[in-house]
Design an enzyme around this catalytic site. Structure first.
Site, PDB file in Angstrom:
ATOM      1  N   ARG A  13       5.338  -7.336  10.854  1.00 23.19           N
ATOM      2  CA  ARG A  13       6.514  -6.483  10.621  1.00 23.19           C
ATOM      3  C   ARG A  13       7.712  -7.309  10.163  1.00 23.19           C
ATOM      4  O   ARG A  13       8.695  -6.792   9.662  1.00 23.19           O
ATOM      5  CB  ARG A  13       6.932  -5.726  11.911  1.00 23.19           C
TER       6      ARG A  13
ATOM      7  N   ASP B  45      -1.827   7.857   3.829  1.00 19.79           N
ATOM      8  CA  ASP B  45      -1.436   6.489   4.209  1.00 19.79           C
ATOM      9  C   ASP B  45      -2.096   6.137   5.544  1.00 19.79           C
ATOM     10  O   ASP B  45      -2.482   7.030   6.302  1.00 19.79           O
ATOM     11  CB  ASP B  45       0.102   6.418   4.352  1.00 19.79           C
ATOM     12  N   GLU B  46      -2.214   4.864   5.849  1.00 21.13           N
ATOM     13  CA  GLU B  46      -2.749   4.388   7.141  1.00 21.13           C
ATOM     14  C   GLU B  46      -4.128   4.998   7.432  1.00 21.13           C
ATOM     15  O   GLU B  46      -4.397   5.457   8.550  1.00 21.13           O
ATOM     16  CB  GLU B  46      -1.790   4.738   8.293  1.00 21.13           C
TER      17      GLU B  46
ATOM     18  N   LYS C  29       0.838  -1.206   0.000  1.00 20.37           N
ATOM     19  CA  LYS C  29       0.000   0.000   0.000  1.00 20.37           C
ATOM     20  C   LYS C  29       0.872   1.254   0.000  1.00 20.37           C
ATOM     21  O   LYS C  29       0.651   2.178  -0.772  1.00 20.37           O
ATOM     22  CB  LYS C  29      -0.920   0.023   1.236  1.00 20.37           C
ATOM     23  N   THR C  30       1.845   1.257   0.898  1.00 14.59           N
ATOM     24  CA  THR C  30       2.722   2.425   0.976  1.00 14.59           C
ATOM     25  C   THR C  30       3.530   2.554  -0.315  1.00 14.59           C
ATOM     26  O   THR C  30       3.728   3.649  -0.828  1.00 14.59           O
ATOM     27  CB  THR C  30       3.647   2.296   2.202  1.00 14.59           C
TER      28      THR C  30
ATOM     29  N   GLN D   9      -5.535  -3.438  10.716  1.00 11.25           N
ATOM     30  CA  GLN D   9      -4.450  -2.790  11.456  1.00 11.25           C
ATOM     31  C   GLN D   9      -4.901  -1.514  12.144  1.00 11.25           C
ATOM     32  O   GLN D   9      -4.087  -0.640  12.435  1.00 11.25           O
ATOM     33  CB  GLN D   9      -3.286  -2.480  10.513  1.00 11.25           C
TER      34      GLN D   9
HETATM   35  P1  ATP Z   1       1.721  -2.175   5.931  1.00 11.58           P
HETATM   36  O1  ATP Z   1       0.317  -2.676   5.921  1.00 11.58           O
HETATM   37  O2  ATP Z   1       2.548  -2.870   6.928  1.00 11.58           O
HETATM   38  O3  ATP Z   1       1.787  -0.688   5.991  1.00 11.58           O
HETATM   39  P2  ATP Z   1       2.085  -1.982   3.099  1.00 11.58           P
HETATM   40  O4  ATP Z   1       0.862  -2.599   2.491  1.00 11.58           O
HETATM   41  O5  ATP Z   1       2.162  -0.523   3.142  1.00 11.58           O
HETATM   42  O6  ATP Z   1       2.335  -2.608   4.525  1.00 11.58           O
HETATM   43  P3  ATP Z   1       4.639  -1.855   1.826  1.00 11.58           P
HETATM   44  O7  ATP Z   1       5.392  -1.439   3.022  1.00 11.58           O
HETATM   45  O8  ATP Z   1       4.335  -0.854   0.780  1.00 11.58           O
HETATM   46  O9  ATP Z   1       3.299  -2.579   2.282  1.00 11.58           O
HETATM   47  O10 ATP Z   1       5.332  -3.074   1.121  1.00 11.58           O
HETATM   48  C1  ATP Z   1       5.845  -4.184   1.860  1.00 11.58           C
HETATM   49  C2  ATP Z   1       7.112  -4.693   1.216  1.00 11.58           C
HETATM   50  O11 ATP Z   1       6.812  -5.356   0.001  1.00 11.58           O
HETATM   51  C3  ATP Z   1       8.083  -3.589   0.873  1.00 11.58           C
HETATM   52  O12 ATP Z   1       9.378  -4.030   1.102  1.00 11.58           O
HETATM   53  C4  ATP Z   1       7.810  -3.368  -0.600  1.00 11.58           C
HETATM   54  O13 ATP Z   1       8.916  -2.810  -1.268  1.00 11.58           O
HETATM   55  C5  ATP Z   1       7.522  -4.771  -1.086  1.00 11.58           C
HETATM   56  N1  ATP Z   1       6.643  -4.790  -2.286  1.00 11.58           N
HETATM   57  C6  ATP Z   1       5.386  -4.322  -2.348  1.00 11.58           C
HETATM   58  N2  ATP Z   1       4.864  -4.491  -3.581  1.00 11.58           N
HETATM   59  C7  ATP Z   1       5.821  -5.094  -4.318  1.00 11.58           C
HETATM   60  C8  ATP Z   1       5.903  -5.536  -5.682  1.00 11.58           C
HETATM   61  N3  ATP Z   1       4.895  -5.393  -6.532  1.00 11.58           N
HETATM   62  N4  ATP Z   1       7.053  -6.102  -6.066  1.00 11.58           N
HETATM   63  C9  ATP Z   1       8.080  -6.253  -5.213  1.00 11.58           C
HETATM   64  N5  ATP Z   1       8.080  -5.879  -3.932  1.00 11.58           N
HETATM   65  C10 ATP Z   1       6.954  -5.284  -3.473  1.00 11.58           C
HETATM   66 MG    MG Z   2       2.271   0.832   4.745  1.00 11.81          MG
END
Ligand code: ATP
Ligand code: MG
Length: 670
Positions: free
Chosen positions: A624, A239-240, A48-49, A270
């Site tokens: 995490r 975000d969040e 997402k981030t 979350q």
């Molecule tokens: P959270 O819910 O904990 O905030 P998030 O959904 O924001 O997590 P991110 O932190 O954006 O997730 O991504 C998690 C990890 O997965 C990061 O290291 C990111 O670089 C990697 N990642 C996400 N999407 C891809 C993708 N399409 N290809 C490769 N790596 C990815």
């Molecule tokens: Mg995130």
């Protein structure tokens, strides 16, 4: 003939990013979504981030200017990291992009427009302690009989006001629903709120909630500003989103309007801040509220190995109030299950963690890829000691932070007063440092001061040493008093406030060094802190900016240290699960995984809703970890007062199938 030359916008420059290759289909769709409203709702670690980061890059690639983008994140650190990532994708002047926490953006808007609200530009930001002090003054001068009924303490009153601000509910309603035992004195509490609000304007001070609630008011009451910012912020990204409260949602809408371009991302599983007024409905009902919004779901987790993910999925499945989703792993099996590690006691737990950290380091895992997470700050104490003893560097982002320490706040009080000469709280804090001056004489001097012209005018005229007439100062304090007034004189040169490092130097040399030596046992350590503060302040020329930064750092965001390099250096992170949201590490140690610790005892006694929020916090903790996860707990908790207490593993562990974990038997050896 003149030479023809064309300037190209970024949109015409060759795109360097292969969006399709670096994103999955859903992420790509969100990143390249047409203007309008977009929601990405997806589980932990699904990118997402990352989607938001690429969206910013994509907008810039398509000719949107940086200052047309507003990026709201949960912590300043998150904002910084995202900007770093964006700059690695698209070269840009990050200064021009608006990004940060709601509070920091609110602060920016208010600094420019405070006059419209009856404040002055140089308003001070009070932290919790300042707020408590001011509230106490208000309560004691209100004439309300606080002895008759067990009247709530200033902090509790502050919490009630905060809840009302953040949920945008009427104070009466908050008292009835969340504090029914204060119903009898609701009228008095309401009166105190009015007095408190007046007092804040009078002393030109804002508390943390004001940074947002006053920003909202500013925009609501001033259509020209509303229009101005609305047309500036072409794209708003958040975000969040699952942890936003009503105040934040209104603020967002005020900046986008009903037809604005808004992209929010979040995960209902979350949401962990309801105790601070956050409402998960904001994300769950996003589509009802913004019916034209497109919704994207991501079902793949890129962060964690399947073993970790399976444990997370199994745990969160126990929550009834949730949107069911089963995250699928993108990564291959690791061949190592999360470890469940019971230990004899807290110190064995600390030894285990320290030893494992050293082994991981030998295996090539960097220290900043390791985190120790806990439910409550005090759970970290033994681990802090053990890591210190073994010389393992760590950074701690929970608990008492650098900027909240008394000596840092004392020095800041001088600076705040020099900038905002109506800041009563800072004035009181400052003069009470003088031996022989207590509350009563301080108040008298303050009242004298208020009669002077200098206290009322924007520009400082005259000298403090002439104006602060120590009539009310006891004889024995006179000498120090004079020294103190001369020091204040040094803070203002030719009517202008000195730079932050100059100010700190004057305060330190003039009065504080001597005070500190007589007052604190560990004066040397504190002196180093102040030196560090002074080093940090060099980057600011405007004291107002420095002081705002100081207040923002010590308040909602605990993720900042004065020295950026210290933060980036190789060190293990120690932090609470709440603060760990959005972050990731190679290895995570989740400690004190015992019932009553995590989940918190209070949550067990409380409603199901309380326990479900704790389970979401557990889900945040587990997700995490990228590669390795250790769940540790002590079997015996030695308590000075109550003796030894036998601990049971957390119910969040016992309620999931045992085969998802590998139990470690740890013995003492040589
Ligand atoms: P959270 O819910 O904990 O905030 P998030 O959904 O924001 O997590 P991110 O932190 O954006 O997730 O991504 C998690 C990890 O997965 C990061 O290291 C990111 O670089 C990697 N990642 C996400 N999407 C891809 C993708 N399409 N290809 C490769 N790596 C990815
Ligand atoms: Mg995130």
């Amino acid at each position: 003939m003149p030479r023809e030359y064309t300037l190209h916008t970024a949109a015409h420059a060759a795109p360097r990013i292969d969006y399709k290759a670096e994103l999955n289909e859903q992420q790509y769709a969100a990143v390249t979504a047409p203007p309008g409203q977009t929601l990405v709702i997806a589980g932990a670690g699904s990118g997402k981030t990352r989607t938001l980061t690429y969206r910013v890059a994509w907008l810039l690639d398509n000719g949107v200017l940086p200052d047309q983008i507003l990026l709201l994140t949960f912590t300043n650190k998150a904002a910084r990291e995202m900007l770093e990532r964006v700059t690695s994708l698209v070269p840009l002047d990050t200064q021009r992009l608006w990004s940060g926490t709601f509070h920091s953006i609110g602060n920016k808007l208010l600094r420019w427009n405070a006059e419209r609200l009856g404040y002055r530009k140089g308003f001070s930001i009070m932290d919790r302690e300042d707020q408590k002090d001011l509230m106490e003054t208000v309560i004691s001068s209100s004439g309300i009989d606080t002895a008759g009924f067990r009247f709530p303490k200033a902090e509790v009153i502050g919490d009630i006001f905060s809840m009302a601000d953040n949920t945008c509910m009427r104070l009466e309603e908050i008292i009835l629903t969340r504090y029914p035992y204060f119903e009898k004195i609701a009228d008095q509490i309401i009166r105190i709120r009015k007095l408190y609000q007046d007092k804040k304007v009078e002393t030109n001070c804002m508390d943390f909630d004001d940074l947002l609630s006053q920003s909202l008011r500013l925009l609501k009451e001033n259509e020209d500003l509303q229009e101005r910012y609305r047309s500036q912020f072409e794209f708003v990204l958040v975000d969040e989103y699952q942890d936003t409260n009503s105040l934040q949602c209104q603020f967002i809408e005020m900046l986008t309007g009903r037809d604005g371009n808004l992209m929010v991302v979040g995960d209902d599983a979350q949401s962990i801040y309801s105790w601070r007024g956050a409402d998960v409905k904001n994300i769950l009902e996003f589509h009802d509220y913004w019916p034209r919004a497109t919704v994207h779901k991501i079902e793949v987790n890129y962060r964690s190995v399947p073993e970790v993910l399976e444990l997370a999925n199994a745990s969160i499945a126990n929550n009834r109030a949730q949107i069911r989703k089963n995250l699928l792993p993108a990564r291959p099996l690791k061949g190592q299950l999360p470890a469940l590690v019971p230990l004899d006691n807290g110190s064995a737990q600390a030894s285990f963690i320290a030893q494992r950290i050293l082994e991981l380091q030998d295996e090539g895992v960097e220290l900043n890829e390791i985190a120790v997470l806990y439910r409550a700050h005090f759970h970290s104490m033994e681990i802090q000691m053990e890591l210190t003893n073994r010389g393992i560097p760590f950074q701690i982002t929970s608990g008492l932070r650098f900027f909240e320490q008394a000596h840092v706040k004392d020095v800041a009080a001088f600076m705040k007063f020099a900038v905002n000469r109506r800041d009563e709280v800072s004035f009181m804090r400052m003069v009470k440092l003088i031996p022989g001056i207590g509350g009563a004489s301080a108040t008298k001097v303050w009242n004298e001061w208020l009669k002077t012209e200098a206290s009322q005018s924007e520009v400082m005229t005259g000298k403090f040493s002439d104006l602060l007439i120590p009539m009310s100062v006891p004889k024995k304090a006179r000498e120090t008093w004079d020294q103190f007034a001369y020091t204040l004189d040094e803070l203002i040169v030719d009517g202008k406030v000195a730079t932050p490092p100059e100010m700190i130097r004057s305060i330190y040399d003039g009065v504080y060094e001597e005070y500190m030596k007589s007052k604190f046992k560990n004066a040397e350590q504190r002196q180093q802190d102040l030196e560090q503060l002074s080093n940090y302040s060099v980057r600011f020329t405007d004291p107002l900016e420095f002081l705002s930064q100081l207040s923002l750092l010590s308040g909602v965001d605990t993720d900042n240290k004065p020295d950026q390099q210290a933060q980036d250096r190789d060190a293990v992170t120690l932090t609470t699960a709440h603060q760990a949201k959005g972050l990731e590490w190679h290895t995570v140690f989740a400690v004190w995984m015992a019932d009553g610790m995590f989940p918190h005892a209070r949550a067990i006694e409380e409603s199901d809703a309380g326990l479900e929020e704790e389970r979401r916090l557990f889900y945040v903790t587990v997700t995490r970890a990228k590669d390795e996860l250790y769940l540790t707990y002590p079997l015996i908790n030695h308590q000075a007062r109550d003796g030894d207490i036998l601990m049971k593993p957390s119910r969040f562990i016992t309620e999931v199938p045992m085969e998802l974990m590998e139990k470690w038997n740890v013995r003492s050896g040589w």
